[in-house]
Design a protein around this motif. Structure first.
Motif, PDB file in Angstrom:
ATOM      1  N   GLY A  13       0.834  -1.200   0.000  1.00  0.00           N
ATOM      2  CA  GLY A  13       0.000   0.000   0.000  1.00  0.00           C
ATOM      3  C   GLY A  13       0.861   1.239   0.000  1.00  0.00           C
ATOM      4  N   PRO A  14       0.251   2.411  -0.181  1.00  0.00           N
ATOM      5  CA  PRO A  14       1.002   3.672  -0.284  1.00  0.00           C
ATOM      6  C   PRO A  14       1.625   4.093   1.039  1.00  0.00           C
ATOM      7  CG  PRO A  14      -1.353   4.105  -0.295  1.00  0.00           C
ATOM      8  CD  PRO A  14      -1.201   2.624  -0.383  1.00  0.00           C
ATOM      9  N   VAL A  15       2.783   4.771   0.952  1.00  0.00           N
ATOM     10  CA  VAL A  15       3.448   5.260   2.170  1.00  0.00           C
ATOM     11  C   VAL A  15       2.778   6.523   2.698  1.00  0.00           C
ATOM     12  CG1 VAL A  15       5.674   4.222   1.584  1.00  0.00           C
ATOM     13  CG2 VAL A  15       5.190   6.558   0.863  1.00  0.00           C
ATOM     14  N   VAL A  16       2.072   7.266   1.845  1.00  0.00           N
ATOM     15  CA  VAL A  16       1.290   8.421   2.301  1.00  0.00           C
ATOM     16  C   VAL A  16      -0.134   7.946   2.564  1.00  0.00           C
ATOM     17  CG1 VAL A  16       0.377  10.690   1.698  1.00  0.00           C
ATOM     18  CG2 VAL A  16       2.699  10.066   1.019  1.00  0.00           C
ATOM     19  N   GLN A  17      -0.583   8.162   3.794  1.00  0.00           N
ATOM     20  CA  GLN A  17      -1.899   7.689   4.200  1.00  0.00           C
ATOM     21  C   GLN A  17      -2.682   8.823   4.848  1.00  0.00           C
ATOM     22  OE1 GLN A  17      -3.350   4.675   3.935  1.00  0.00           O
ATOM     23  NE2 GLN A  17      -1.643   3.391   3.240  1.00  0.00           N
ATOM     24  N   SER A  18      -3.995   8.708   4.812  1.00  0.00           N
ATOM     25  CA  SER A  18      -4.820   9.647   5.569  1.00  0.00           C
ATOM     26  C   SER A  18      -4.796   9.239   7.039  1.00  0.00           C
ATOM     27  CB  SER A  18      -6.260   9.632   5.050  1.00  0.00           C
ATOM     28  OG  SER A  18      -6.874   8.381   5.331  1.00  0.00           O
ATOM     29  N   CYS A  19      -5.036  10.217   7.903  1.00  0.00           N
ATOM     30  CA  CYS A  19      -5.146   9.902   9.327  1.00  0.00           C
ATOM     31  C   CYS A  19      -6.284   8.914   9.577  1.00  0.00           C
ATOM     32  CB  CYS A  19      -5.384  11.175  10.129  1.00  0.00           C
ATOM     33  SG  CYS A  19      -3.913  12.207  10.320  1.00  0.00           S
ATOM     34  N   PHE A  20      -7.266   8.923   8.699  1.00  0.00           N
ATOM     35  CA  PHE A  20      -8.401   8.005   8.832  1.00  0.00           C
ATOM     36  C   PHE A  20      -7.915   6.566   8.888  1.00  0.00           C
ATOM     37  CE2 PHE A  20     -11.836   5.382   7.049  1.00  0.00           C
ATOM     38  CZ  PHE A  20     -12.903   5.767   7.848  1.00  0.00           C
ATOM     39  N   TRP A  21      -7.040   6.183   7.915  1.00  0.00           N
ATOM     40  CA  TRP A  21      -6.558   4.802   7.865  1.00  0.00           C
ATOM     41  C   TRP A  21      -5.367   4.572   8.784  1.00  0.00           C
ATOM     42  CZ3 TRP A  21      -9.803   1.488   6.170  1.00  0.00           C
ATOM     43  CH2 TRP A  21     -10.729   1.844   5.172  1.00  0.00           C
ATOM     44  N   ASN A  22      -4.579   5.601   9.021  1.00  0.00           N
ATOM     45  CA  ASN A  22      -3.392   5.423   9.858  1.00  0.00           C
ATOM     46  C   ASN A  22      -3.734   5.420  11.355  1.00  0.00           C
ATOM     47  OD1 ASN A  22      -0.253   5.481   9.412  1.00  0.00           O
ATOM     48  ND2 ASN A  22      -0.596   6.757  11.205  1.00  0.00           N
TER      49      ASN A  22
END
Length: 251
Positions: A13-22
């Protein structure tokens, strides 16, 4: 190779994530210290344009505010979707795992990931701001903590680490939680490796996942340091050609 031999599938998956998923989907409150800029790298003016389903967003809001249908009381505050839309450099690969669960809602699964993660920490002989994490989950109707202990024991044995034990621990999104320990003959002491546990209902039920989910995660660099007798994690990234030529990394 070890996880594939045990019947696992690798995901990315991507290294940049939204706070929602992180953070939010993992039942991390929006005022938790781990979400401060002292610990997490935020993307300046970055806002997620990902469109999550209204049902999922409502489920996450409810579980934070009042526990939703999990039987807990939640965190008792008003969940803010704007905070959830901020972008971060992922602090763990669990953001990839939890997105996989939400997208597939499996009754049974064995998946793992190996990827870069980012923490706003001071660089020392044992800490980096960018490192790699090994993580995985097992989903099944009757899986237990004993199954997870057996799985991690098998993993360590295949790495040549024969003495393994587990201690009770605490992690925000698993309950019960354990810390795995291995004995290193060269150092003559026990070393902490992967954290592990069963995802809390506040994590899985809002996604529609009803079966237990076993989860673990740990640093790849620490395993490499143990295997090759390295005492400073920075050495792995110095490109010391003399050391590389003298070290049999691929016997």
């Amino acid at each position: 190779e070890i996880f594939v031999s045990l019947g696992f599938e690798e995901i990315e998956g991507p290294v940049v994530q939204s706070c929602f998923w992180n953070f939010d989907v993992l039942f991390t409150p929006q005022d938790h210290p781990a979400r401060e800029i002292q610990d997490t790298f935020y993307i300046k003016d970055g806002i997620s344009i990902e469109s999550n389903s209204e049902k999922l967003s409502n489920n996450i809001a409810n579980v934070h505010e009042n526990g939703g249908k999990t039987g807990s009381k939640g965190w008792g505050y008003k969940w803010n979707p704007k905070l959830a839309n901020k972008l971060v450099m992922r602090t763990h690969t669990t953001s990839v795992t939890i997105k996989h669960l939400a997208d597939n809602i499996p009754k049974e699964a064995r998946v793992f990931s190996i990827g870069r993660v980012f923490r706003n920490e001071k660089v020392t002989f044992k800490n980096l701001v960018e490192f790699h994490q090994i993580e995985g989950i097992v989903v099944g109707k009757e899986v237990t903590l004993r199954d997870l202990m057996g799985l991690l024991t098998k993993f360590y044995h295949k790495l040549g680490l024969k003495k393994v034990k587990f201690w009770p621990s605490f992690f925000p999104y698993t309950e019960p939680s354990l810390q795995s320990m291995v004995y290193h003959d060269g150092l003559s002491k026990w070393i902490e490796l992967c954290g592990m546990g069963i995802f809390r209902p506040e994590v899985t039920l809002p996604l529609g996942v009803n079966n237990p989910v076993l989860a673990w995660g740990g640093g790849l660099e620490r395993l490499v340091m143990l295997k090759y007798g390295i005492d400073d994690v920075r050495k792995l990234y110095e490109n010391d050609l003399d050391w590389l030529r003298r070290t049999a990394l691929c016997p």
